[in-house]
Write an enzyme that holds these catalytic residues in place. Structure first.
Site, PDB file in Angstrom:
ATOM      1  N   ILE A   1      -0.192   6.749   4.792  1.00 21.85           N
ATOM      2  CA  ILE A   1       1.059   6.629   5.541  1.00 21.85           C
ATOM      3  C   ILE A   1       2.059   5.738   4.801  1.00 21.85           C
ATOM      4  O   ILE A   1       3.270   5.891   4.962  1.00 21.85           O
ATOM      5  CB  ILE A   1       0.830   6.111   6.976  1.00 21.85           C
TER       6      ILE A   1
ATOM      7  N   TYR B   1     -12.930  -5.222  11.538  1.00 25.29           N
ATOM      8  CA  TYR B   1     -11.717  -4.437  11.311  1.00 25.29           C
ATOM      9  C   TYR B   1     -10.817  -4.481  12.541  1.00 25.29           C
ATOM     10  O   TYR B   1      -9.613  -4.727  12.441  1.00 25.29           O
ATOM     11  CB  TYR B   1     -12.078  -2.986  10.983  1.00 25.29           C
TER      12      TYR B   1
ATOM     13  N   GLY C   1       0.824  -1.209   0.000  1.00 22.28           N
ATOM     14  CA  GLY C   1       0.000   0.000   0.000  1.00 22.28           C
ATOM     15  C   GLY C   1       0.854   1.253   0.000  1.00 22.28           C
ATOM     16  O   GLY C   1       0.481   2.275   0.583  1.00 22.28           O
TER      17      GLY C   1
END
Length: 306
Positions: A27, A177, A22
């Site tokens: 971030i 999550y 990612g």
């Protein structure tokens, strides 16, 4: 430990090969840019190659001599994880930093290509498989590290790792999550135990970014809710650049021993400078962690060879 550690404290990363999952946004992008700007060779492991190339161009604009590569990695599909591992091995013979950063948060309910609840599959199981497939490169590389990204959402969660498989029954997406991120945190701790048991020099570290103003929040929700979420984040959250500091600290700070959990030092961990936190030690259960590891190897078909 400094309460004001920033990316200016990064040491020269020359000679290090780094994977950031990612790495094209949020971030992950900020960490990739900082590491590439300090002379690491950075691989942006991304689901969307075009977005990865856009991120590469932005970093190269700021750091023209940066050594960056874009490689496709879809954590939603274990076959893609295996293909990434094969392709990486064809290009590199060492791995100094594996930063397991990519993630999704409370999307509409769906399952991965392998039949897992999507957040467990992408946030945790995909990274578990990726690390296992590259573990020999990590072990043979001096001073290597594996970084796992947790979340504030997991801090008030008890481990209930039983809903990996997708189901037609509706479950709380936010709870799933939190469980997926708790699994990432347990994995980091368990991996460090196994490194030490085998007298392996590599380190495994967990971190969380606090609350960050990124696309992750509100993703998959309705437009009005998404606007509300992002407006709220501007008031209480911090930028992606600052949110990347705990990750960068965990990945590069020389005082790291392995097994730590790094996060912002501000009130409730929402924002601030990176510091070592005790919450993971309080949450951790060795028996549960070992069972999670065994289950993860079974579900992914990836067995760690230390």
């Amino acid at each position: 430990m400094s309460r004001e550690w920033t990316k200016q404290d990064l040491r020269d990363q020359s000679g290090k090969i780094v994977i950031v999952t990612g790495g094209n946004s949020g971030i992950g992008y900020e960490a990739s840019k900082a590491l590439a700007g300090n002379y690491a060779t950075v691989v942006l492991a991304v689901r969307n190659v075009n977005k990865g190339r856009e991120a590469l161009d932005k970093i190269k604009y700021e750091f023209p001599n940066a050594n960056i590569h874009v490689m496709k990695l879809d954590l939603n599909d274990l076959e893609s994880v295996k293909e990434f591992s094969r392709e990486f091995r064809g290009k590199f013979s060492s791995l100094s930093l594996l930063i397991n950063n990519a993630g999704i948060m409370a999307p509409t309910q769906r399952i991965t290509k392998d039949g897992f609840e999507s957040q467990f599959g992408v946030n945790y199981l995909g990274h578990f498989a990726l690390t296992g497939l590259l573990i020999d490169l990590i072990i043979k590389t001096p001073d290597s590290r594996v970084i796992s990204v947790g979340s504030l959402a997991a801090h008030n969660t008890k481990p209930e790792f039983k809903n990996f498989k997708g189901t037609k029954k509706k479950v709380s997406l936010l709870q799933s999550y939190a469980q997926s991120k708790l699994a990432c945190m347990f994995f980091a701790k368990e991996l460090q135990y196994r490194f030490r048991a085998k007298n392996i020099d590599a380190k495994s570290v967990a971190c969380h970014p606090g609350i960050v103003q990124t696309y992750l929040f509100g993703k998959g929700s309705g437009k009005l809710n998404k606007r509300f979420t992002r407006a709220s984040l501007k008031l209480i959250g911090q930028s992606a650049e600052l949110g990347a500091y705990p990750l960068l600290y965990a990945a590069t700070e020389h005082s790291i021993r392995g097994g730590e959990y790094i996060g912002p030092d501000g009130r409730k961990g929402i924002k601030g400078f990176p510091t070592e936190l005790e919450i993971l030690d309080e949450l951790f259960d060795e028996h549960v962690s070992n069972n999670l590891w065994i289950l993860s190897e079974k579900l992914t078909g990836v067995t760690y060879k230390f």
